[in-house]
Design a protein around this motif. Sequence first.
Motif, mmCIF file in Angstrom:
data_model
loop_
_atom_site.group_PDB
_atom_site.id
_atom_site.type_symbol
_atom_site.label_atom_id
_atom_site.label_comp_id
_atom_site.label_asym_id
_atom_site.label_seq_id
_atom_site.Cartn_x
_atom_site.Cartn_y
_atom_site.Cartn_z
ATOM 1 N N GLU A 281 75.168 28.502 34.184
ATOM 2 C CA GLU A 281 74.954 27.568 34.775
ATOM 3 C C GLU A 281 75.221 25.995 34.485
ATOM 4 N N GLY A 282 76.479 25.490 34.819
ATOM 5 C CA GLY A 282 76.712 24.409 34.359
ATOM 6 C C GLY A 282 77.221 24.378 32.871
ATOM 7 N N GLN A 283 76.662 23.556 31.933
ATOM 8 C CA GLN A 283 76.783 23.820 30.314
ATOM 9 C C GLN A 283 75.720 24.628 29.622
ATOM 10 N N ARG A 284 75.093 25.272 30.558
ATOM 11 C CA ARG A 284 73.874 26.497 29.859
ATOM 12 C C ARG A 284 74.244 27.776 30.353
#
Length: 232
Positions: A229-232
């Motif tokens: 999720e995004g950068q995670r």
Amino acid sequence: EQSRTKLLVGLTTAIRSFRQFADIEAQRDALARLNQQLQAAIQAEHEAVRARNEAEQALAAARDSAESEIGRRTNELLETVRSLETFNHMVAHDLRGPLSGVSGLTHLIKRRLESGDIGKIPRWLDLVSSQTERLSAMVGGMLDLSKLARSPVQRRACALDALTREALETVRITSPQAVQGISFEVEVMPTLVVDPVLMRQVLINLIGNAVKFCREVPAPAVKVSAQQEGQR
């Protein structure tokens, strides 16, 4: 006589004037030395004032840094206390169940022994043994976690699916009865920069909890996966 007198007067006046001039020169030299000394004293005072100002600034910066460090350490200590309280509640919750079970079973065994009815005692002794083994495993896990908490974090690139399989094998070895009848699936997961020892323990805890809470349902299954999720 008149010329002699004039000569003596003129010579006396010249000598007196030379003496006065010499005194003036000496006084001027002394004043020059005093002025140099005064300038040196003023310069030294300026240096002392500048040094004092720098020392005061350094002291103020050190005080601010110390106050900031004290605040940071205080917050860390408060966070540690909160973490310990949470950990203590968790430990008390996890230990209360097995201990209550062992206590109840021992009371039942005692009453059945007193009445002479020993038919169910072997089964209950097996339950007591399994509960004590569970308690021992929990205490060992807590000791392992405390050792890990004191170890420095060593991060490196690790494939999470490989770590997950290692953790799953550990759960299978340590809890062979608990995993019976449970199907496991490990999806392909990313490679992350983590501490492999700590991450493996995280996965062991997660899988162990999944096993604990799914084994009572029909066709239990444990699936381990990851999503971005995004950068995670």
